[in-house]
Design a protein around this motif. Sequence first.
Motif, PDB file in Angstrom:
ATOM      1  N   ASP A 132      67.597  80.819  58.865  1.00  0.00           N
ATOM      2  CA  ASP A 132      67.441  81.584  57.628  1.00  0.00           C
ATOM      3  C   ASP A 132      68.546  82.635  57.549  1.00  0.00           C
ATOM      4  O   ASP A 132      68.850  83.320  58.528  1.00  0.00           O
ATOM      5  N   LEU A 133      69.156  82.767  56.385  1.00  0.00           N
ATOM      6  CA  LEU A 133      70.286  83.686  56.227  1.00  0.00           C
ATOM      7  C   LEU A 133      69.872  85.138  56.439  1.00  0.00           C
ATOM      8  O   LEU A 133      70.614  85.921  57.053  1.00  0.00           O
TER       9      LEU A 133
ATOM     10  N   LEU B 293      72.229  83.313  48.020  1.00  0.00           N
ATOM     11  CA  LEU B 293      70.847  82.978  47.695  1.00  0.00           C
ATOM     12  C   LEU B 293      70.589  83.002  46.190  1.00  0.00           C
ATOM     13  O   LEU B 293      69.689  82.310  45.704  1.00  0.00           O
TER      14      LEU B 293
ATOM     15  N   ILE C 231      75.243  87.226  51.436  1.00  0.00           N
ATOM     16  CA  ILE C 231      73.991  86.468  51.524  1.00  0.00           C
ATOM     17  C   ILE C 231      73.209  86.564  50.222  1.00  0.00           C
ATOM     18  O   ILE C 231      72.617  85.575  49.748  1.00  0.00           O
TER      19      ILE C 231
ATOM     20  N   PRO D 116      68.975  79.307  45.842  1.00  0.00           N
ATOM     21  CA  PRO D 116      67.747  79.902  46.397  1.00  0.00           C
ATOM     22  C   PRO D 116      67.181  79.058  47.538  1.00  0.00           C
ATOM     23  O   PRO D 116      67.119  77.828  47.460  1.00  0.00           O
ATOM     24  N   GLY D 117      66.789  79.768  48.614  1.00  0.00           N
ATOM     25  CA  GLY D 117      66.192  79.085  49.756  1.00  0.00           C
ATOM     26  C   GLY D 117      67.168  78.369  50.662  1.00  0.00           C
ATOM     27  O   GLY D 117      66.745  77.647  51.570  1.00  0.00           O
ATOM     28  N   LEU D 118      68.472  78.543  50.447  1.00  0.00           N
ATOM     29  CA  LEU D 118      69.462  77.846  51.268  1.00  0.00           C
ATOM     30  C   LEU D 118      69.361  78.295  52.727  1.00  0.00           C
ATOM     31  O   LEU D 118      69.205  79.473  53.016  1.00  0.00           O
ATOM     32  N   ARG D 119      69.477  77.335  53.626  1.00  0.00           N
ATOM     33  CA  ARG D 119      69.503  77.606  55.057  1.00  0.00           C
ATOM     34  C   ARG D 119      70.835  77.132  55.641  1.00  0.00           C
ATOM     35  O   ARG D 119      71.529  76.325  55.030  1.00  0.00           O
TER      36      ARG D 119
END
Length: 730
Positions: A89-90, A143, A139, A147-150
């Motif tokens: 997770d960022l 996002l 970050i 959205p929700g990028l890992r």
Amino acid sequence: MPLALLPVVAGLPAEPASWSVSWVAPLGIRLGFAADGLARLFLLLVCAVGAAVLAYTPGYLRGHARLGQLMGLLIAFTLAMAGAILSDDLLLLLLFWEATSVLSFLLVGFEHDSHDSRESARQALLITGAGGLALLAGIVLILLAAPGLRLSDLAHLDPAVLAEPRFQAGVALVLAGAMTKSAQFPFHFWLPGAMAAPTPVSAYLHSATMVNLGVYVMARFDEAMGAVAWWEGTLLSIGTLTALWGAVLAPRERDLKRILAWSTVSALGMLTVLIGLPNDLGALAFVAFLLAHALYKAPLFFVAGNIDHATGTRLVDRLRGMRHAMPVTALVALLAGVSMAGLPATVGFVAKDSMKAAKEISDVLWVVEGTSLLVSTVGVAVASVATVRIFFGPPTHPADHAPHEGGWRLTVPPLALAGIGIVLGLFPALAEPLLIDAARLISPTLTRADVSLDTEWLLRIESFAIVWAVGALVYAGWNHLYRGLDRLRFLDRAGSAAAYGAALRGLKHLAGVLARALQARRLSRYMVATVAATVLLCVPWAFDLDVAPFTAITPDAAGVLVGCATVILGAALAVRARDTLGRLLGAGAVGTGSAIVFLFQGAPDLALTQLAVETVFVVVAAVALRRYHQRQGVGAGEERADAWRAGVALAFGLLLGAVLLALSGRPFDAAMADYFLAQSVPNAHGRNVVNVIIVDFRALDTLGEIAVVMLAALATWPLARPLPARRTSR
């Protein structure tokens, strides 16, 4: 602890694996961790070097009063590094990233009694902290675009997201943050400055762990950003400039730790260049050089610490022939030095051979190739300084020291790391699966069948002969090179370190100018400035207020008007009064008028409280003024308030009145009142709703108010004591 983690890390699967649990559910934040080949390589370096450092530190700081504190900080730093490497997770990455910055500040400034340590720690924190802010902003933008990028999603990122301007801007900010952490130009100067830290800190943070965290993040983003035009060019440019600058400045130093630090800066630049190379072998060369650099640079920092521990100095001019007094340390320096020089049968040779192969098939600029040659030759010279110059030749050391080995804790840990470098150089196939699995995370098309680290080093000596020969010449002329570079004083005036110092001095000067301009040490000026700024900010908005029309005057409304009139008269008196007591009485009239308004608005308890508070305030303040004037022996008269202050007060009053009128004209929302009426009896067992709200629903708030009142009472208690009798002169 790092030694116990080594088998766990070694047993991690080569294939990516992830774990995730909910953390801050309303914000969609999860504790997401992922392990893959690249993470396993970095974790192995962190644990291996960390185990050596934790074994070395008690011997180096034997008898130190705060040894336990340093050990605790090193363990906490290990956990922070492991968290940053495993973060998927960022936002979790940002959390551990900042933890490494704070812990490195504490570690660099461990000897806080030293001015150099404090300054170095502050410099490192300011630079890496600014990088942390850039990482945070990046970050947020990433996002917003995805959205929700890992981090694990970067391998299969949607091209539409990749082309999003906000995503690219976010990645650029992340790159800036990574550059600060990995001491890339123009942020490179903090790393040599951090050499004021104890040797275990330098060997751990500044050779194999924290400074590599930035290049780790670059490597993570490289697969997704490789198709973006500016990404590879930026990495090649910044890495080349950093490598060149570190190689040039290393011969300007006489302190062995600072020489090693500048060579580390140069190596970090080369790692960035290798990430930017547009081919699969560039990724393999990156992980090979990363491993080799950790296995020879950490032992060399240990060597510098052993020499300092034994002789009290790290100046290379004062050290010769130390092999007689410190034979094991000399062996460590020799093993690590030949690996740094890239001699055959060492892991350094394997790494440099893979680097050469990667550059041969790449269409890179001749500047990059020339820089690589310069860095390699200076690396040979630095390795020679750390081995031949210090440990061979006629013995020379400070007369007030009798150098000797410091025990197994100071020799076994660096010897183990340097020995691993030799073993992997003799048998590179042992490291091949680990390195290829790590490289595949940067270049997925790379397979084990395509490459092999095994090499016929006898056939490759010719290609490195020029580098070794030129490096030997640089070492032979080291003193002349030092004197020549030392004369280039413009490097000190025009470098990033000078710009940092100028910026810091400018910031202090600006703060002083603003403080002298704004802080007049008079409360009245602060109040007027605050109120005037509030009026200016709110005036445009006030024109849009929907003020309710006047209706028929009821008895309650008449009482409210009387209260308002009292407030206005009191305010006028406070503004126009000639002395402080008159202004105090005017302020008391304002409070009394407010109590009248509360009374006719259906809040008699609040009205009584307001009236009691105003009465006590006026009495206590009057007593305080009387005591003050008796002690000072001056009259109570003061100058008339300025007209502009009265104008500011009038404007603020009109603005506040307009706001109140607009609010009173809005429909009353009874939802909150209905809730408390409905919940007062069943939940709080009380029918006096006001008391229930104060005592039950907002109990902690009320407790805080009581504490404030009690503290105010204690502060005014001395005013109630009788005045001492005044002495009269005879």
